[in-house]
Design a protein around this motif. Structure first.
Motif, PDB file in Angstrom:
ATOM      1  N   GLU A 105      46.932 -12.086   4.106  1.00  0.00           N
ATOM      2  CA  GLU A 105      46.942 -10.673   4.457  1.00  0.00           C
ATOM      3  C   GLU A 105      45.887  -9.898   3.676  1.00  0.00           C
ATOM      4  N   SER A 106      45.839  -8.590   3.940  1.00  0.00           N
ATOM      5  CA  SER A 106      44.799  -7.733   3.352  1.00  0.00           C
ATOM      6  C   SER A 106      45.412  -6.555   2.604  1.00  0.00           C
ATOM      7  N   LEU A 107      44.649  -6.029   1.674  1.00  0.00           N
ATOM      8  CA  LEU A 107      44.985  -4.798   0.960  1.00  0.00           C
ATOM      9  C   LEU A 107      43.703  -4.034   0.689  1.00  0.00           C
ATOM     10  N   ILE A 108      43.830  -2.721   0.579  1.00  0.00           N
ATOM     11  CA  ILE A 108      42.708  -1.887   0.134  1.00  0.00           C
ATOM     12  C   ILE A 108      43.137  -1.164  -1.134  1.00  0.00           C
ATOM     13  N   LEU A 109      42.385  -1.369  -2.198  1.00  0.00           N
ATOM     14  CA  LEU A 109      42.629  -0.657  -3.442  1.00  0.00           C
ATOM     15  C   LEU A 109      41.695   0.539  -3.525  1.00  0.00           C
ATOM     16  N   SER A 110      42.195   1.617  -4.129  1.00  0.00           N
ATOM     17  CA  SER A 110      41.389   2.819  -4.343  1.00  0.00           C
ATOM     18  C   SER A 110      41.408   3.180  -5.813  1.00  0.00           C
ATOM     19  N   CYS A 111      40.353   3.849  -6.242  1.00  0.00           N
ATOM     20  CA  CYS A 111      40.264   4.330  -7.623  1.00  0.00           C
ATOM     21  C   CYS A 111      39.642   5.715  -7.602  1.00  0.00           C
ATOM     22  N   SER A 122      34.774 -16.402  -6.817  1.00  0.00           N
ATOM     23  CA  SER A 122      36.133 -16.622  -6.331  1.00  0.00           C
ATOM     24  C   SER A 122      36.537 -15.642  -5.229  1.00  0.00           C
ATOM     25  N   VAL A 123      35.821 -14.530  -5.091  1.00  0.00           N
ATOM     26  CA  VAL A 123      36.204 -13.539  -4.078  1.00  0.00           C
ATOM     27  C   VAL A 123      35.090 -13.286  -3.057  1.00  0.00           C
ATOM     28  N   LYS A 124      33.944 -13.897  -3.273  1.00  0.00           N
ATOM     29  CA  LYS A 124      32.802 -13.657  -2.385  1.00  0.00           C
ATOM     30  C   LYS A 124      33.170 -14.039  -0.952  1.00  0.00           C
ATOM     31  N   GLY A 125      32.849 -13.153  -0.018  1.00  0.00           N
ATOM     32  CA  GLY A 125      33.160 -13.394   1.380  1.00  0.00           C
ATOM     33  C   GLY A 125      34.530 -12.904   1.798  1.00  0.00           C
ATOM     34  N   ARG A 126      35.380 -12.577   0.836  1.00  0.00           N
ATOM     35  CA  ARG A 126      36.733 -12.087   1.144  1.00  0.00           C
ATOM     36  C   ARG A 126      36.919 -10.632   0.721  1.00  0.00           C
ATOM     37  N   PHE A 127      36.297 -10.246  -0.389  1.00  0.00           N
ATOM     38  CA  PHE A 127      36.455  -8.886  -0.921  1.00  0.00           C
ATOM     39  C   PHE A 127      35.178  -8.090  -0.680  1.00  0.00           C
ATOM     40  N   ILE A 160      33.459  -4.370  -2.027  1.00  0.00           N
ATOM     41  CA  ILE A 160      33.506  -3.168  -2.866  1.00  0.00           C
ATOM     42  C   ILE A 160      32.698  -2.076  -2.186  1.00  0.00           C
ATOM     43  N   SER A 161      33.167  -0.851  -2.310  1.00  0.00           N
ATOM     44  CA  SER A 161      32.433   0.281  -1.759  1.00  0.00           C
ATOM     45  C   SER A 161      32.787   1.534  -2.548  1.00  0.00           C
ATOM     46  N   ARG A 162      32.027   2.578  -2.288  1.00  0.00           N
ATOM     47  CA  ARG A 162      32.284   3.834  -2.990  1.00  0.00           C
ATOM     48  C   ARG A 162      31.996   5.008  -2.082  1.00  0.00           C
ATOM     49  N   ASP A 163      32.701   6.118  -2.325  1.00  0.00           N
ATOM     50  CA  ASP A 163      32.457   7.379  -1.642  1.00  0.00           C
ATOM     51  C   ASP A 163      32.145   8.390  -2.731  1.00  0.00           C
ATOM     52  N   ASN A 164      30.880   8.654  -2.927  1.00  0.00           N
ATOM     53  CA  ASN A 164      30.480   9.531  -4.028  1.00  0.00           C
ATOM     54  C   ASN A 164      30.920  10.984  -3.819  1.00  0.00           C
ATOM     55  N   ARG A 165      31.085  11.398  -2.559  1.00  0.00           N
ATOM     56  CA  ARG A 165      31.553  12.770  -2.312  1.00  0.00           C
ATOM     57  C   ARG A 165      33.010  12.926  -2.729  1.00  0.00           C
ATOM     58  N   ALA A 166      33.777  11.848  -2.612  1.00  0.00           N
ATOM     59  CA  ALA A 166      35.194  11.882  -2.974  1.00  0.00           C
ATOM     60  C   ALA A 166      35.462  11.309  -4.363  1.00  0.00           C
ATOM     61  N   ASN A 167      34.407  10.904  -5.060  1.00  0.00           N
ATOM     62  CA  ASN A 167      34.568  10.292  -6.400  1.00  0.00           C
ATOM     63  C   ASN A 167      35.571   9.144  -6.371  1.00  0.00           C
ATOM     64  N   THR A 168      35.442   8.303  -5.373  1.00  0.00           N
ATOM     65  CA  THR A 168      36.427   7.223  -5.182  1.00  0.00           C
ATOM     66  C   THR A 168      35.735   5.879  -4.984  1.00  0.00           C
ATOM     67  N   TYR A 217      36.464   1.778  -3.941  1.00  0.00           N
ATOM     68  CA  TYR A 217      37.388   0.996  -3.124  1.00  0.00           C
ATOM     69  C   TYR A 217      37.169  -0.498  -3.324  1.00  0.00           C
ATOM     70  N   LEU A 218      38.216  -1.258  -3.023  1.00  0.00           N
ATOM     71  CA  LEU A 218      38.101  -2.705  -2.950  1.00  0.00           C
ATOM     72  C   LEU A 218      38.915  -3.167  -1.746  1.00  0.00           C
ATOM     73  N   GLN A 219      38.207  -3.595  -0.713  1.00  0.00           N
ATOM     74  CA  GLN A 219      38.849  -4.163   0.458  1.00  0.00           C
ATOM     75  C   GLN A 219      39.056  -5.647   0.192  1.00  0.00           C
ATOM     76  N   MET A 220      40.300  -6.082   0.240  1.00  0.00           N
ATOM     77  CA  MET A 220      40.628  -7.471  -0.060  1.00  0.00           C
ATOM     78  C   MET A 220      41.221  -8.127   1.177  1.00  0.00           C
ATOM     79  N   ASN A 221      40.518  -9.101   1.716  1.00  0.00           N
ATOM     80  CA  ASN A 221      40.973  -9.834   2.894  1.00  0.00           C
ATOM     81  C   ASN A 221      41.300 -11.273   2.531  1.00  0.00           C
TER      82      ASN A 221
END
Length: 121
Positions: free
Chosen positions: A16-22, A64-69, A71-79, A81-85
């Motif tokens: 399964e997948s999860l999206i983490l935010s910071c 260990s995560v290449k091809g599955r995870f 990383i991205s960022r939204d500089n306008r929202a100061n956030t 992300y990590l999409q984990m598939n």
């Protein structure tokens, strides 16, 4: 002061997948490289992924995560992300957002309180 607040963790099944935010505050987010690190139960911190600051969109991943995870960022929202598939049980751990750490060996100076990810087999 620098604050990093992670969210989005949870209990999922293998595959399964999860999206983490910071959410970041207290510094010029867009100017800083950011990263994700994790800590499995009973083990040390492991660098997972990093993204550079500024306009260039350069990303690095642990093997260990290449091809599955992703990383991205939204500089306008100061956030950050990590999409984990395609999650695996070995991805279980506490995930932390950190300032700095574009690569596994570059300096990180702050990290958040973490969010727990548990992947069942």
């Amino acid at each position: 002061q620098v604050q990093l607040v992670e969210s989005g963790g949870g209990l999922v099944q293998s595959g399964e997948s999860l999206i983490l935010s910071c959410e970041a505050s207290g510094f010029m987010f867009e100017n800083w490289a950011m990263s994700w690190v994790r800590q499995a139960p009973g083990k040390g911190l492991e660098w997972v992924s990093g993204i550079n600051g500024g306009r260039a969109d350069i990303k690095n991943y642990a093997e260990s995560v290449k091809g599955r995870f992703t990383i991205s960022r939204d500089n306008r929202a100061n956030t950050l992300y990590l999409q984990m598939n395609a999650l695996k049980p070995e991805d279980t751990g506490t995930y932390y957002c950190a300032r700095g750490g574009w690569t596994a060996t570059t300096t990180r100076d702050y990290r958040g309180q973490g969010t727990q990810v548990t992947v069942s087999a």
